[in-house]
Design an enzyme around this catalytic site. Structure first.
Site, PDB file in Angstrom:
ATOM      1  N   ASP A 131      35.689  23.454  47.111  1.00 32.85           N
ATOM      2  CA  ASP A 131      36.989  23.300  46.472  1.00 32.85           C
ATOM      3  C   ASP A 131      37.656  22.056  47.049  1.00 32.85           C
ATOM      4  OD1 ASP A 131      38.850  24.319  44.630  1.00 32.85           O
ATOM      5  OD2 ASP A 131      38.582  26.344  45.396  1.00 32.85           O
ATOM      6  N   ASP A 233      40.838  21.371  42.507  1.00 34.58           N
ATOM      7  CA  ASP A 233      41.951  22.292  42.334  1.00 34.58           C
ATOM      8  C   ASP A 233      43.227  21.557  41.926  1.00 34.58           C
ATOM      9  OD1 ASP A 233      43.262  25.027  42.921  1.00 34.58           O
ATOM     10  OD2 ASP A 233      44.462  23.613  44.092  1.00 34.58           O
ATOM     11  N   GLU A 287      39.822  21.798  37.438  1.00 33.33           N
ATOM     12  CA  GLU A 287      40.563  22.973  37.001  1.00 33.33           C
ATOM     13  C   GLU A 287      41.570  22.546  35.936  1.00 33.33           C
ATOM     14  OE1 GLU A 287      43.250  26.397  39.164  1.00 33.33           O
ATOM     15  OE2 GLU A 287      43.525  24.311  39.749  1.00 33.33           O
ATOM     16  N   HIS A 354      39.622  33.668  41.554  1.00 34.87           N
ATOM     17  CA  HIS A 354      40.575  34.114  42.573  1.00 34.87           C
ATOM     18  C   HIS A 354      42.014  34.132  42.079  1.00 34.87           C
ATOM     19  CE1 HIS A 354      40.535  29.781  42.558  1.00 34.87           C
ATOM     20  NE2 HIS A 354      41.688  29.773  43.186  1.00 34.87           N
ATOM     21  N   ASP A 355      42.284  33.527  40.928  1.00 32.14           N
ATOM     22  CA  ASP A 355      43.634  33.515  40.361  1.00 32.14           C
ATOM     23  C   ASP A 355      43.789  34.494  39.204  1.00 32.14           C
ATOM     24  OD1 ASP A 355      44.778  31.617  42.049  1.00 32.14           O
ATOM     25  OD2 ASP A 355      44.069  29.937  40.841  1.00 32.14           O
TER      26      ASP A 355
END
Length: 578
Positions: A131, A233, A287, A354-355
């Site tokens: 990430d 990210d 992202e 994860h979100d």
């Protein structure tokens, strides 16, 4: 050895060799004139390191824990691991606030642990995607400490500052701020700094070429270590319109369109590609690639030399549950993107991360009756759609939402700040918590359920986040022993995808698009045609038009017994070779 046994063995070896060559020849034929890339064929497994496996009993997952489970990860058949941030961080936002890009967070271990993990991954044929968090840093990063120390510090322009004597800065909305104001006053230099996320996550000033140079140098440092790519990210917000125009009414409904993809974003990506990406054979994905298929294509059109994969949110930003959004509208999203990407560019396909809440809780049915079968159906969808599948840890077990009752059970900044803001306004806190049971990010962050022992075998200590109570019946140890488990079904799906290039490179065609219960489509490549039929409901349903399965071969079915009806059973998934 007797002569007849020897001859039998020779004949068997010849037959096996012939079969293998035929299968390989068929694969070669299917891939004729196809632009093959390893990252198109990969199955990516996302690991949230804090919740995967704890090796030292402190309740937090770590790198040694991941190392101890690499054989399990390898057994899934996956090709690459995307690891959420492990950089040094005060952990205000679970590692997405980086204080040192070239160090490892103490919770996770040491750089020596990282080097060993990377070596052991590569030994098993597993690639590592890191990430990359460079829209912002932590306020505890040395750059920001220097930047806030004085207005004439050489790092001052590494961040966005607004002098107080100019008055209140132009309003900008903050994702994680209780007051929803992205400008934070800092008395030390009588100025405001910009933070699109937490107050402890000041936004880096990408307009400054020195910032870009330092970041590119850091990226090369990691790539020279041997990592295999970056997931970028929040990078859609890196470029700001520094004229700070007034935000239009309703901007909140499409935050990326009005708030991200600034005037120089693609300039930065093209520069990054030239300075970094083009020198390595890696996977790169951003992202939130724009607010439309056309926007997303701008990131990955090969001629533009930016990224090689687009990761968009439209397929997951559908509200609380797919049944509320509607399958017909959902199918239309994929059709729109495929139309734009059918000839060039490449997409990532995902249902959880994860979100997001757990896949089966948002897109399937996590009731005891349907959790297993709907989990299998959703995995079938991910492994048969066009694009690179990203699969979230624990979904191979059918892990579902934990649904906390109390705000004190949440650690997530997003949930806690929304709760505080609502409380300050006198809002309905009970209704808010009820909604978070379905949508909160920490539903997808609970510890991996390894076995039925205390804390699901995740830790010998107190887990940083509560373990889902259903771990006694939903765990890897139990599913390893069951050939019909969601875990073993996932493994079979991955192998099917690897053996069938049509599932990777074949064109996509939607069938029976107005069917509210069935998602059906074909994948076709150089004469081979596969049909995927998925029932997204808890009732029997059938395809109404466009399918002839006479003489078709069933490659996979998520039910253990063949159907006696033309209808698909609840959450049934069937893959046919036509």
């Amino acid at each position: 050895m007797k002569l007849n046994h020897f001859l039998f063995l020779c004949i068997g070896l010849i037959q096996f060799s012939s079969t293998t060559l035929t299968a390989q020849d068929n694969k070669t034929l299917l891939l004729k004139n196809v632009d093959t890339k390893w990252w198109k064929e990969a199955v990516v497994y996302q690991i949230y390191p804090r919740s995967f496996k704890d090796s030292d009993g402190d309740g937090v997952g770590d790198l040694k824990g991941i190392i101890s489970k690499l054989d399990y990860i390898k057994s899934l058949g996956i090709d690459a691991v995307w690891l959420n941030p492990i950089y040094a961080s005060p952990n205000d936002d679970n590692g997405y606030d980086v204080s040192d890009y070239r160090a490892i967070m103490k919770d996770f271990g040491t750089m020596e642990d990282f080097d060993l993990m990377l070596k052991e991954m590569h030994k098993r044929g597993i690639k590592l995607i890191m990430d990359l968090v460079v829209n912002h840093s932590s306020d505890e990063h040395e750059w920001f400490k220097q930047s806030r120390s004085s207005r004439d510090n050489k790092y001052r322009d590494y961040y966005h500052w607004w002098p107080a004597e100019k008055g209140k800065p132009p309003y900008r909305w903050s994702f994680f701020d209780v007051n929803s104001d992205a400008w934070k006053y800092d008395a030390q230099t009588n100025s405001y700094y910009l933070h699109y996320f937490s107050q402890k996550q000041p936004d880096l000033n990408w307009e400054n070429p020195k910032v870009r140079e330092d970041i590119y140098d850091m990226m090369r440092w990691w790539l020279d270590k041997g990592i295999d790519g970056f997931r970028m990210d929040a990078f859609q917000f890196a470029s700001k319109d520094t004229t700070w125009p007034e935000l239009p009414k309703g901007y909140e409904k499409n935050i990326i369109k009005y708030y991200g993809v600034g005037p120089h974003l693609h300039d930065y990506l093209q520069e990054m590609n030239k300075e970094v990406f083009s020198k390595y054979d890696i996977m790169t994905v951003a992202e939130g690639a724009g607010s439309s298929p056309q926007d997303a294509m701008l990131f990955v059109d090969p001629a533009r030399k930016e990224l090689n994969m687009a990761y968009h949110f439209e397929s997951v930003d559908i509200g609380k549950h797919l049944s509320d959004f509607g399958l017909i509208k959902y199918k239309a999203i994929f059709s729109r993107y495929d139309k734009e990407f059918k000839d060039k560019g490449w997409l990532a396909i995902f249902l959880a991360n994860h979100d997001q809440p757990r896949m089966v809780s948002k897109f399937g049915n996590d009731s005891p009756e349907f959790r297993t079968i709907s989990s299998k159906m959703l995995s079938t969808f991910l492994m048969t759609m066009r694009g690179t599948p990203y699969y979230y840890y624990g979904d191979e077990l059918g892990m579902d939402n934990i649904r906390f009752n109390n705000i004190n059970d949440y650690h997530d900044l997003d949930t806690r700040n929304k709760y505080i803001a609502l409380k300050n306004k006198g809002g309905d806190l009970e209704a808010f918590l009820e909604g978070e049971k379905q949508t909160a990010r920490e539903n997808g962050r609970t510890p991996f359920q390894w076995d039925a022992k205390k804390n699901a075998g995740f830790t010998t200590g107190t887990p940083w986040l509560k373990v889902n109570p259903n771990y006694t019946t939903v765990n890897a140890d139990q599913q390893e022993k069951d050939p019909n488990s969601t875990l073993n079904y996932f493994r079979k799906l991955v192998q099917l995808r690897k053996k069938n290039p049509t599932l990777v490179y074949g064109k996509f065609e939607l069938i029976d698009e107005n069917n509210p219960a069935i998602f059906a489509y074909t994948r076709e490549l150089n004469g081979e045609k596969l049909l995927i039929v998925l029932n997204f409901t808890s009732k029997n349903a059938s395809v109404k038009t466009g399918i002839n399965i006479k003489g078709a071969k069933v490659l996979m079915n998520n039910y253990t017994t063949p159907s006696k009806s033309k209808e698909l059973r609840p959450y049934e998934a069937v893959i046919y070779q036509l």
